[in-house]
Design an enzyme around this catalytic site. Sequence first.
Site, PDB file in Angstrom:
ATOM      1  N   GLU A  50     -28.280  11.540 -13.754  1.00 19.12           N
ATOM      2  CA  GLU A  50     -28.301  10.699 -12.553  1.00 19.12           C
ATOM      3  C   GLU A  50     -29.503   9.766 -12.508  1.00 19.12           C
ATOM      4  O   GLU A  50     -29.426   8.669 -11.948  1.00 19.12           O
ATOM      5  CB  GLU A  50     -28.247  11.568 -11.294  1.00 19.12           C
ATOM      6  CG  GLU A  50     -26.906  12.285 -11.077  1.00 19.12           C
ATOM      7  CD  GLU A  50     -26.756  13.563 -11.897  1.00 19.12           C
ATOM      8  OE1 GLU A  50     -27.680  13.906 -12.666  1.00 19.12           O
ATOM      9  OE2 GLU A  50     -25.704  14.223 -11.759  1.00 19.12           O
ATOM     10  N   PHE A 112     -23.478  26.134  -1.624  1.00 20.65           N
ATOM     11  CA  PHE A 112     -23.618  25.826  -3.043  1.00 20.65           C
ATOM     12  C   PHE A 112     -23.859  24.328  -3.233  1.00 20.65           C
ATOM     13  O   PHE A 112     -23.123  23.510  -2.708  1.00 20.65           O
ATOM     14  CB  PHE A 112     -22.338  26.257  -3.794  1.00 20.65           C
ATOM     15  CG  PHE A 112     -22.393  25.932  -5.255  1.00 20.65           C
ATOM     16  CD1 PHE A 112     -23.348  26.511  -6.083  1.00 20.65           C
ATOM     17  CD2 PHE A 112     -21.489  25.027  -5.819  1.00 20.65           C
ATOM     18  CE1 PHE A 112     -23.417  26.200  -7.433  1.00 20.65           C
ATOM     19  CE2 PHE A 112     -21.547  24.713  -7.163  1.00 20.65           C
ATOM     20  CZ  PHE A 112     -22.515  25.293  -7.980  1.00 20.65           C
ATOM     21  N   GLN A 113     -24.895  24.015  -3.957  1.00 19.73           N
ATOM     22  CA  GLN A 113     -25.293  22.631  -4.256  1.00 19.73           C
ATOM     23  C   GLN A 113     -25.570  21.805  -2.992  1.00 19.73           C
ATOM     24  O   GLN A 113     -25.254  20.630  -2.918  1.00 19.73           O
ATOM     25  CB  GLN A 113     -24.259  21.934  -5.150  1.00 19.73           C
ATOM     26  CG  GLN A 113     -24.181  22.605  -6.523  1.00 19.73           C
ATOM     27  CD  GLN A 113     -23.416  21.815  -7.552  1.00 19.73           C
ATOM     28  OE1 GLN A 113     -22.459  21.131  -7.221  1.00 19.73           O
ATOM     29  NE2 GLN A 113     -23.842  21.904  -8.807  1.00 19.73           N
ATOM     30  N   LYS A 162     -18.125  16.010   1.620  1.00 23.08           N
ATOM     31  CA  LYS A 162     -16.848  16.022   0.891  1.00 23.08           C
ATOM     32  C   LYS A 162     -15.654  15.892   1.847  1.00 23.08           C
ATOM     33  O   LYS A 162     -14.702  15.161   1.568  1.00 23.08           O
ATOM     34  CB  LYS A 162     -16.750  17.328   0.096  1.00 23.08           C
ATOM     35  CG  LYS A 162     -15.589  17.383  -0.863  1.00 23.08           C
ATOM     36  CD  LYS A 162     -15.681  18.610  -1.763  1.00 23.08           C
ATOM     37  CE  LYS A 162     -14.540  18.608  -2.773  1.00 23.08           C
ATOM     38  NZ  LYS A 162     -14.642  19.740  -3.710  1.00 23.08           N
ATOM     39  N   MET A 470     -50.863   5.627 -23.877  1.00 25.97           N
ATOM     40  CA  MET A 470     -51.737   5.134 -22.821  1.00 25.97           C
ATOM     41  C   MET A 470     -52.656   6.246 -22.311  1.00 25.97           C
ATOM     42  O   MET A 470     -53.827   6.014 -21.988  1.00 25.97           O
ATOM     43  CB  MET A 470     -50.907   4.551 -21.673  1.00 25.97           C
ATOM     44  CG  MET A 470     -51.729   3.895 -20.589  1.00 25.97           C
ATOM     45  SD  MET A 470     -52.794   2.601 -21.252  1.00 25.97           S
ATOM     46  CE  MET A 470     -51.762   1.164 -20.997  1.00 25.97           C
TER      47      MET A 470
END
Length: 564
Positions: A50, A112-113, A162, A470
């Site tokens: 993502e 969940f999630q 959802k 760096m």
Amino acid sequence: MKKTGAQILCESLVKEGVEVIFGILGGAVLPLYDTLPQYPQLRHILVRHEQGAAHAADGYARVTHKAGVCIATSGPGADNLVTGIANAYMDSSPVIAITGQVARPFIGKDAFQETDITGITLPITKHNYLVTDTEELAKTVKEAFYIAQTGRPGPVLIDIPKDVQQEEAEFVYPEKIDLPGYKFVSRGHLIQIKKAAKLINKAEQPVIIAGRGIIISQAYDELKELAEKAQIPVVNTLLGISSFPGNHILNFGMIGMHGMAYANMAVQNADLIIAIGMRFDDRATASTSGFAPQARVIHIDIDPAEIGKNIPADIPIVGDIKNVLKTMNKEIDRREHLDWFSQLEQWRYEHPVLETKQDEKLLPQYIIHQIYEATQGDTIIVTGVGQNQMWAAQYFVYTKPNSFISSGGLGTMGFELPAAIGAKVGRPEEMVWSIAGDGGFQMTIQELATITQENLAIKMAILNNGYLGMVRQWQELFYEHRYVDTKLWNPDFVKIAEAYDIPGIRVKHREEVTPAIQKAIDYPGPFLIDFVIEPEENVYPMVSPGESLSQILESPRPERVSSY
Ligand SMILES: Cc1ncc(C[n+]2csc(CCOP(=O)(O)OP(=O)(O)O)c2C)c(N)n1
Ligand SMILES: [Mg+2]
């Protein structure tokens, strides 16, 4: 007509002119993905992480000046967007992040999630929404695009449970926006503009500092008119690169920690700073107490919150840069600043930083310059973060507007590859180069699969110094050479590319550089070059942390001579 929430979202995206979405699936966005095939106008690009979706949307937005859209599922998917959203926020890039959320009855139950993504992203979005009423969805999308793309652009997140995606509601796309609390000024205050013009007309040693706001506002012509009419040297911030032609006689390069010595000297000796679409970031100003000690400051920015935040402004002008400069240019006298320019040219002569060592070794500066030679600037450069970024900023001549895409504010390693995907998808006719460090490349390396799946002809250069370069440079200069865990064991990047079905070559010698770059350009698809460069090459000039722009550390190697 009644439609599901998923259909309403897609219809709304189509209404907003969206053509591409970067995303990856999961349970909480399944209704949305199931609906996507009904909307062939919406091209979905499947990324592998993502973070890649958010950076790709960001890269897309930067090159197209349109909102870039990314999608993630709830919980881990949404959380993985966070760095990409913060990156877009810091660099004022209009990204619309759409996240699935657990169904409404599960919210707050540690389902969940489930994560509170609107809570998490509150400080790194321009605005965010949790849509709990399907009837509100179309209006929310309309507002989100409006907020993301107007005023100072920035990311907006829409979290959609959802069951909202599944529920039916009446679809009407609102014609108008009604946001009483959201205002931005597009025309600058005329009296302020006149005051500023008066100061400019009187100034003897003026300097324009050009920032990314010029690119966002596409005020290239207006900036050029101002600089040419009043004969003012133009320096730029990192993200101001490509707002003013790199080969213009009035261009005096980048300021800041790794800016050109003469650019920093111009600022430090100016009697007037005209700061345009920049926010006086600490990497640009160095120590603020020692910044431009003799200068009055005109600060033009669309975001009033930037005025006086880091550097006090004598004349603040809030407004869209294109509009402000258009008005201001009418008030500006034709001027010459012959003494000032002869001083500036002398500094430029005495501090020639755009040089590469005549050396057998493979130096990154030479590679970047050869990419410029091969492309003549006709390409979009997307960089990683670290030394590679600074060399790409310093040694390429950006003649084309908006041709430098980089993570400035957040400094996100791994930005380059997915942002290059967004840039290539947004401007397929352009050649796109991704310039990466060997460390950063491994942070989003999985997007090689996206490149192959979508057959995106991105040219990839890794400046492989075997270090988190760096950071190693800071350890060398400020921690007495104690290289604690900056040395990298690296995989064989050419074999990795091959595993992703991308041709690649390794370059170890100077004479192989130009043919390799040409081979990459001539190849009709993606191509990777692993440049094995001098491991301990440093970025110069450098202003050490805490110092002012006047204290410039230049290359300690006197044997450097200009090669071009
Ligand atoms: C995501 C992230 N983690 C850590 C850092 C801190 N950091 C800045 S530059 C740098 C080294 C980058 O190494 P590499 O990608 O090899 O580039 P180089 O400097 O060697 O060109 C690190 C670790 C960062 N900017 N971003
Ligand atoms: Mg490195």
